[in-house]
Design an enzyme around this catalytic site. Structure first.
Site, PDB file in Angstrom:
ATOM      1  N   GLN C 217       0.872  -1.172   0.000  1.00 27.23           N
ATOM      2  CA  GLN C 217       0.000   0.000   0.000  1.00 27.23           C
ATOM      3  C   GLN C 217       0.907   1.218   0.000  1.00 27.23           C
ATOM      4  OE1 GLN C 217      -3.718  -0.496   0.248  1.00 27.23           O
ATOM      5  NE2 GLN C 217      -2.838  -2.393  -0.580  1.00 27.23           N
ATOM      6  N   GLY C 258     -11.905   3.493   3.473  1.00 28.38           N
ATOM      7  CA  GLY C 258     -11.000   2.553   2.828  1.00 28.38           C
ATOM      8  C   GLY C 258      -9.930   3.227   1.973  1.00 28.38           C
ATOM      9  N   HIS C 259      -8.983   2.438   1.509  1.00 30.10           N
ATOM     10  CA  HIS C 259      -7.861   2.987   0.748  1.00 30.10           C
ATOM     11  C   HIS C 259      -8.331   3.609  -0.565  1.00 30.10           C
ATOM     12  CE1 HIS C 259      -6.953  -1.344  -0.911  1.00 30.10           C
ATOM     13  NE2 HIS C 259      -8.193  -1.014  -1.079  1.00 30.10           N
ATOM     14  N   ASN C 260      -7.687   4.730  -0.885  1.00 32.85           N
ATOM     15  CA  ASN C 260      -7.931   5.455  -2.139  1.00 32.85           C
ATOM     16  C   ASN C 260      -9.253   6.215  -2.149  1.00 32.85           C
ATOM     17  OD1 ASN C 260      -5.634   4.028  -3.026  1.00 32.85           O
ATOM     18  ND2 ASN C 260      -6.909   2.388  -3.825  1.00 32.85           N
TER      19      ASN C 260
END
Lengths: 348, 348, 348
Positions: C217, C258-260
C-alpha cells in the site's frame, strides 16, 4: 495537497529496493509470467499507475475499463492479462500473466518490501520477568511486555503495544502501535494493526437478582500463521473453549469477533462486520462489510456473505447470501424488483 | 494449536483458587441450588465443559441440545436444571438450580476470581498534581493521570490508560489498557475494556458561511456503578447536559453512544450497535448487535431492539422490534414471508 | 450522580472566559444578530439550557418543541429565531438571529474556547531525529514522534499519540490521546480524536497458490484543513494513489474510510458508517450513521445517504437515498407502506 497525480511509494515514507531488471521482475512475479516485447535493458526503479508511470516504472492493468490509460501510458513495462497485450503502446514492454494482480503484488513487494525488524529494543519499553525474546526482535518506545510472554525471532512490537502475561507471539509478526493482546497464542507472520484488541473478556453474564453477574471468560484466542487483523478490530477470548482464527485469514478494520467463534483458513472479513459468539466459519468464507452473524451458527466453506447481510441461521458451503435476514443473492434482488413493481402499482 | 479439546482456565493465563468441596460450591452458588447424588468427598479443582471435564472438574448444562454430552461426561459434578437430573451418569454428582447459568457464573468465579489490584504504582506512570489515589490502587506502566483526578480504593488503572483532568473513578474499577477517559464521573466496580473512549467531544457543529463551526460540548459522561463498557467503544460527553449510563448496564465492543444519550439501569447494548445523541433508554432495554437508534427518541423499559434494527421513532416499553425501519418482530417476519411469496408468484 | 439539572461547563473540567456584556455576545455571534429587549447592563457568566439557566446565563432556543421551557426560563438572555421573540418572558433579553444555532455555537465558544496548546513538551515524550517542531507546540506524556516528522505551530500532540516517520501535521491541530498517524500529510486546524487510526495499510491482497499475498500500500492519507475525525475511526492510506479527506469534512466515531477513497469538502460522515476503497464523494455529501458504500462508486455533491443505507452504485448530486440497496427516500417509505399493506392482506 492533492497527490492524485503523484507517484506512489514516496521515499520519505516508504523503503524502496532496486532498481531491477526485467528478468528480476519476472523472477519475483513467479508463475506463468513472460515478457511481451523486449525490455530494452532498462532497469526499473518503482511501481506507478498507468497515467503517471515513467519509462523507469512498472505499471499494471487488469480491468478493461482502464484500457484507454494503457494506450497513453509512458510506463516502461506493464503487467497485464494476455487479452490486453495487443494494446500495449510501442515503447512499453509487457509482462503477461493469467494472474496479473498476483504478479503485481509480488513485483510491488520486490520494490517495496515490508520494513524488516530493526532488531533493537527501545530503552523506554517495559519488559516483565521471564519474558523470552527471540533474535532480531524490534521493540518500540513505551511497549509493555508482561511476565512470561514469548516473542519469536524477527517480530516487531511497535510503540505503545501491550503484550499481556504469558502471551505467545511467533516469528516475524508485526504488532502495531497501541495494540493490546492478552490471553492469546499467535502464530508466525501475523500482523495486528494499530489499536486491535485481542483477548479481552467476551460479553458474558448471567441475570442475577441484583443485576448482571459476570461469567468468567476462561478460554484463549488462538491465531494461526499468516493472519492479519485490522485497525481497531476486537477479538474476544473464549469463555470455555478458545476463540480461533485459522491460518491465512484476513480481517479488516473495526471488525468484532465474539467469544468462542471459530474462523477457518483463508477467510476474509471486511470492515465493520461482526461474528457473534460461538459461530463457526469454514475455510475460505467471505464476509463483506457491515454484515452481522448471530451466535451459534455454522457457515459452510467458501460461502459468501454480502455487505450488511444479517445472518440468523446456518449457511451452506458455497452459498451466496445477502439481505437481512440473509437469503440467496438472486432471491434478494428479485424481492427488490418485485416490491418496486408492486409499490408503483399500488401508488399509481 | 487448536485447543478445542483443552481445559479452560490455563494457569499460565488465569489465576485459580481452590480446590473446593461440594459444600463450598453450593455456598458460592447461593440461591436454591442443592446437590443431587452424593459428592463422594471429592474436592474440585476447576471448571470445564462436559466433554473434557475430569472427575475433579465442575461442569454445566442448561441446553437440551447438549444432553448427549451429559450422558458421556466424566465431570465430577454438573450444575444443571431440575429437568436434566435424571440424565446424570452414575459417577457424576449434580448441583440442581432453577437458574443454572447464574449458579455457574458464581461457581466459575469462585475458581477464577477477577485478578485483584496489585496495589502498586509502576514508576513509569505519570501522575499529575492534586490527584487523589485511594488505598490499594494498581497503576500500570505508562499510565497517565492528570491533575485533580480521583481514583477510588482498589481500582486498577492499566498500562497506557489516560485519565483526564478532574475525572472521578470510584472503587474497585478496572480501567483497561489504552483506555481514555476525560470529562467523566464513574461509579464503583465499573469495567472499561481496552481502547474504550469515554468523554470526548460529541459530534456537534453549526453550519457557518465558511464551513462547519464546532459547538462546545460542555457536559460530562456519568457512569453509575457496576457498568461494563467494551473494547474500542466510544461514549461522547454531553453537549449541554450529561451523557448518562445507568447502573449495571453492559455495553459490548465497538458500540457508539452519542452525546446526551441516557441509558437506564441494566441495559444491554451488543457490539457495533449505536445510540444517537439525546436518545433515552429506560431500564432493562436490550439493543442487539449492529442496531442503530436515531437521536432524540425514547425507548421504553424492557424493550428489545433486534440485530441490525434501524429505530427511527419511540419504542414502547416491553416491545420487541426489528427491521429497518423498526417494526414488531411478528410484522417483520410476516413481511419477509409475504414478499417471498409475492416475488415467487411474480417471477413464476 | 445524575446531573440532568446541573449547569454545563463545570469549571473543574472546562476552561471558562468572561464574564461578557450583551454587546460582546453580539460581536462574537457575528452575522445578523440583534438584541430584543434591553440587556440591563448585566454581564453574563456562562451558557446553560433554558430550564437551568440563571439571570447570568445565556440560553438558546431553535425548536418549537421547547417553547414551554422558554416561557418559564430564568435565563438572562436567550439566542433565538425571530419567530419566537414574542414568547420571551419579561425579565429575559433576546438575541435574535436567523441562524440561531450558529450564533449559539459562537457565543458558547466565547465562554468556552477550546483549550490552547500549553506550548510545552513533556520530558517523557520520545522525539526522533530530524523532527521539526513549530512554536508553541504541546507534546504530552509518552507521545512518540518518529524521524523526520513535522509539527506546525500551536498544535497539540496528546499523551500516547504516535506520529510516524515523515508525517506532516499543520498548525493548531489537536491530535488526541492514543491516536496513531503514519504515511500522512495533515493540514491546519485538524482534530483527530482519541484512538483514531490514520495511514495504516489498506485491505489489499491477491489470491496466491498458498493463500493471500499482500499488495503493498504505497499511497498516503491527505487530510486538508479544518477536518475532524472521531474517536476510534480508521482511515487507510492509499494503495497507488492517496486517500483524501477534503477541507472542513467532519467524520464521527468508529467510521471506516478505505484505501484510495476521496471525500470532498465539508462532507459529514456519521458514526459507524463505512466508505469502501476508491469510492469518491463530492463536496457537502452527508452519510448518516451505519451506512455503507461499496468501493469504486461516485457520490455527487450534496447527496444525502440515510442511516444504515447500503449504497451499491453511483448516487447523483443532490439525491436523498436510503435503504439497502439504496433508493430515493420516497420510494423507500412507499415500499415500506406497500409491503405492510400487502402483508396484512395476505395474512388477513
Amino acid at each position: 495537497m492533492d497527490r492524485l497525480d503523484n507517484l506512489p511509494g514516496d521515499q520519505r515514507f516508504f523503503e524502496r529496493s532496486g532498481p531491477f531488471s526485467l528478468e528480476q521482475l519476472v523472477e519475483a512475479a513467479g508463475g506463468d509470467i513472460h515478457p511481451a516485447q523486449s525490455g530494452k535493458n532498462v532497469r526499473f526503479r518503482g511501481v506507478a499507475p498507468l497515467h503517471v508511470a515513467t519509462a523507469e516504472d512498472v505499471s499494471f492493468l487488469d480491468n478493461r475499463r482502464y484500457l484507454p490509460l494503457l494506450e497513453k501510458t509512458k510506463a516502461g513495462v506493464v503487467i497485464l492479462s494476455p487479452a490486453f497485450v495487443d494494446k500495449l503502446p510501442a515503447q512499453t514492454a509487457g509482462l503477461v500473466s493469467k494472474a496479473p494482480y498476483l504478479a503485481w503484488a509480488r513485483v510491488a513487494s520486490l520494490f517495496h518490501p515490508a520494513p524488516p525488524s530493526k532488531g533493537s529494543r527501545h530503552p523506554s519499553a517495559y519488559i516483565g520477568e521471564g519474558v523470552e525474546i527471540g533474535d532480531d526482535v524490534e521493540i518500540g518506545p513505551f511497549a509493555v511486555i508482561e511476565n512470561g510472554a514469548k516473542i519469536g525471532n524477527g517480530s516487531i512490537i511497535s510503540a505503545h503495544a501491550f503484550i499481556g502475561k504469558s502471551v505467545e507471539i511467533g516469528e516475524r509478526c508485526r504488532i502495531g502501535s497501541h495494540v493490546s493482546v492478552t490471553h492469546a497464542k499467535i502464530g508466525n507472520r501475523v500482523s495486528l494493526y494499530s489499536g486491535a484488541r485481542i483477548g479481552q473478556d467476551g460479553f458474558g453474564f448471567a441475570v442475577g437478582p441484583q443485576g448482571f453477574e459476570t461469567v468468567p471468560q476462561l478460554g484463549l484466542v488462538i491465531i494461526e500463521d499468516d493472519v492479519e487483523i485490522g485497525a481497531n478490530s476486537t477479538i474476544d477470548r473464549g469463555s470455555m473453549r478458545d476463540t480461533f482464527i485459522g491460518a491465512g485469514t484476513r480481517i479488516d478494520n473495526l471488525v468484532q469477533i465474539g467469544h468462542n467463534a471459530r474462523l477457518g483458513k483463508c477467510c476474509i472479513v471486511v470492515s465493520q462486520a461482526g461474528v457473534s459468539g460461538s459461530t463457526e466459519l469454514g475455510d475460505f468464507v467471505t464476509i463483506a462489510a457491515q454484515a452481522g452473524l448471530i451466535g451459534h451458527i455454522k457457515i459452510g466453506e467458501k460461502a459468501r456473505i454480502g455487505a450488511q447481510c444479517g445472518v440468523m441461521s446456518d449457511v451452506e458451503a458455497g452459498a451466496d447470501v445477502i439481505g437481512s435476514p440473509a437469503m440467496p443473492f438472486r432471491e434478494f434482488f428479485r424481492n427488490v424488483a418485485t416490491l418496486r413493481k408492486l409499490s408503483r402499482k399500488s401508488s399509481g
